[in-house]
Design a protein around this motif. Structure first.
Motif, PDB file in Angstrom:
ATOM      1  N   LEU A  48       3.751  -4.544  -6.573  1.00 53.11           N
ATOM      2  CA  LEU A  48       5.062  -4.245  -7.146  1.00 53.11           C
ATOM      3  C   LEU A  48       5.906  -3.470  -6.149  1.00 53.11           C
ATOM      4  CD1 LEU A  48       7.114  -4.117  -9.433  1.00 53.11           C
ATOM      5  CD2 LEU A  48       5.887  -2.124 -10.331  1.00 53.11           C
ATOM      6  N   GLY A  61       2.372  -5.729 -11.440  1.00 52.62           N
ATOM      7  CA  GLY A  61       2.145  -4.314 -11.702  1.00 52.62           C
ATOM      8  C   GLY A  61       1.406  -4.118 -13.014  1.00 52.62           C
ATOM      9  N   ASN A  62       1.369  -2.882 -13.486  1.00 52.81           N
ATOM     10  CA  ASN A  62       0.682  -2.565 -14.739  1.00 52.81           C
ATOM     11  C   ASN A  62       1.590  -2.836 -15.927  1.00 52.81           C
ATOM     12  OD1 ASN A  62      -1.537  -1.670 -13.266  1.00 52.81           O
ATOM     13  ND2 ASN A  62      -0.738   0.422 -13.112  1.00 52.81           N
ATOM     14  N   ASP A 118      11.919   3.716 -15.567  1.00 48.13           N
ATOM     15  CA  ASP A 118      10.648   3.852 -16.283  1.00 48.13           C
ATOM     16  C   ASP A 118      10.961   4.325 -17.695  1.00 48.13           C
ATOM     17  OD1 ASP A 118       8.163   4.536 -17.298  1.00 48.13           O
ATOM     18  OD2 ASP A 118       7.420   5.261 -15.376  1.00 48.13           O
ATOM     19  N   SER A 164       4.794   8.108  -5.246  1.00 49.00           N
ATOM     20  CA  SER A 164       4.123   6.913  -5.725  1.00 49.00           C
ATOM     21  C   SER A 164       4.406   5.779  -4.756  1.00 49.00           C
ATOM     22  CB  SER A 164       4.622   6.548  -7.125  1.00 49.00           C
ATOM     23  OG  SER A 164       5.983   6.144  -7.055  1.00 49.00           O
ATOM     24  N   ALA A 182       5.897   3.070  -5.455  1.00 46.49           N
ATOM     25  CA  ALA A 182       7.279   2.624  -5.689  1.00 46.49           C
ATOM     26  C   ALA A 182       8.267   3.517  -4.949  1.00 46.49           C
ATOM     27  CB  ALA A 182       7.588   2.627  -7.185  1.00 46.49           C
ATOM     28  N   SER A 218      -2.900   3.462 -10.233  1.00 47.70           N
ATOM     29  CA  SER A 218      -2.465   2.648  -9.111  1.00 47.70           C
ATOM     30  C   SER A 218      -3.555   1.661  -8.748  1.00 47.70           C
ATOM     31  CB  SER A 218      -2.115   3.538  -7.905  1.00 47.70           C
ATOM     32  OG  SER A 218      -3.274   4.195  -7.440  1.00 47.70           O
ATOM     33  N   GLU A 258       0.021  -2.410  -8.524  1.00 56.32           N
ATOM     34  CA  GLU A 258       1.136  -1.512  -8.265  1.00 56.32           C
ATOM     35  C   GLU A 258       1.592  -1.590  -6.816  1.00 56.32           C
ATOM     36  OE1 GLU A 258       2.930   0.544 -10.563  1.00 56.32           O
ATOM     37  OE2 GLU A 258       1.902  -0.988 -11.722  1.00 56.32           O
ATOM     38  N   THR A 259       0.656  -1.814  -5.906  1.00 56.53           N
ATOM     39  CA  THR A 259       1.034  -1.985  -4.503  1.00 56.53           C
ATOM     40  C   THR A 259       1.863  -3.248  -4.343  1.00 56.53           C
ATOM     41  OG1 THR A 259      -0.979  -0.856  -3.757  1.00 56.53           O
ATOM     42  CG2 THR A 259       0.159  -2.232  -2.156  1.00 56.53           C
ATOM     43  N   LYS A 269      10.388  -0.803 -16.121  1.00 57.62           N
ATOM     44  CA  LYS A 269       8.945  -0.621 -16.288  1.00 57.62           C
ATOM     45  C   LYS A 269       8.680   0.000 -17.650  1.00 57.62           C
ATOM     46  CE  LYS A 269       6.591   1.081 -12.922  1.00 57.62           C
ATOM     47  NZ  LYS A 269       6.109   2.044 -11.889  1.00 57.62           N
TER      48      LYS A 269
END
Length: 209
Positions: free
Chosen positions: A38, A165-166, A103, A66, A68, A31, A35-36, A128
């Motif tokens: 996102l 995000g990642n 995901d 998470s 998300a 994270s 990610e925040t 993702k």
């Protein structure tokens, strides 16, 4: 009946999550600011589409909470909808889904997608880790790939890749029944520049759609 964007609801869901994450950011592997950012985007999208059935399709080894998940739960509270999380090895039938985060680290993500029943308004899907399943989120064949994944009767209206995000995400808008699908990629499509500023890191992302 179709999905209608509500800017006011999107703003409210966005600020709900900003406030939540400013006081309590869940611990999750990998994270960070990306990610925040996102999570905030997901909340705004789910809220803006007034989503009534929000689904997370996750691998079994994902953390229990998470950013998300916090974002989607907050959006569901704002819209008065449901937030459903499914994990690997579960047999779940979901009816009326209109917003989903998928995901693709989950091995049977495609199988689950084919079983989900999209609501009459259509749905917005956020992918993702799409490259894990052999797809290329930036390719022109993304629409064709999604068309082969979703249950029969679902059409891909438009698709866009966002470097947020990642690893980035792909956002796909799907409709139900007959109607226009993605345009022929061989034809010239007018592009436009989109700017996204990460509220945590202050980094500005500029990309062409």
């Amino acid at each position: 009946m179709k999905l209608v964007w509500c800017p006011d609801m999107a703003s409210k869901a966005f600020f709900d999550v900003v406030e939540l994450l400013s006081t309590n950011t869940p611990d999750e592997e990998g994270s960070g600011g990306g990610e925040t950012g996102l999570a905030e985007l997901l909340a705004a999208m789910a809220g803006g589409w007034n989503s009534q059935c929000i689904v997370e399709i996750l691998p079994v080894d994902k953390p229990s909470t998470s950013t998300a998940t916090v974002a989607l739960s907050a959006a569901a509270v704002r819209t008065g909808g449901r937030h459903i999380r499914t994990f690997q090895s579960e047999e779940v039938t979901i009816e009326g889904m209109d917003f989903a985060v998928v995901d693709f680290e989950r091995r049977d993500a495609v199988k689950v997608l084919r079983e989900v029943r999209v609501g009459p308004r259509g749905a917005v899907l956020v992918s993702k880790n799409g490259r894990r399943c052999g797809g290329d989120l930036t390719s022109n064949s993304a629409g064709e790939w999604w068309g082969g994944v979703l249950m029969q009767g679902i059409r891909v209206v438009r698709s866009a890749y966002l470097p947020i995000g990642n690893g980035g995400v792909e956002i796909v808008h799907v409709g139900v029944g007959e109607g226009k699908s993605l345009p022929d990629r061989k034809k010239k499509i007018q592009s436009r520049w989109i700017k996204h500023v990460d509220r945590v890191t202050g980094v500005e992302h500029v990309f062409r759609r």
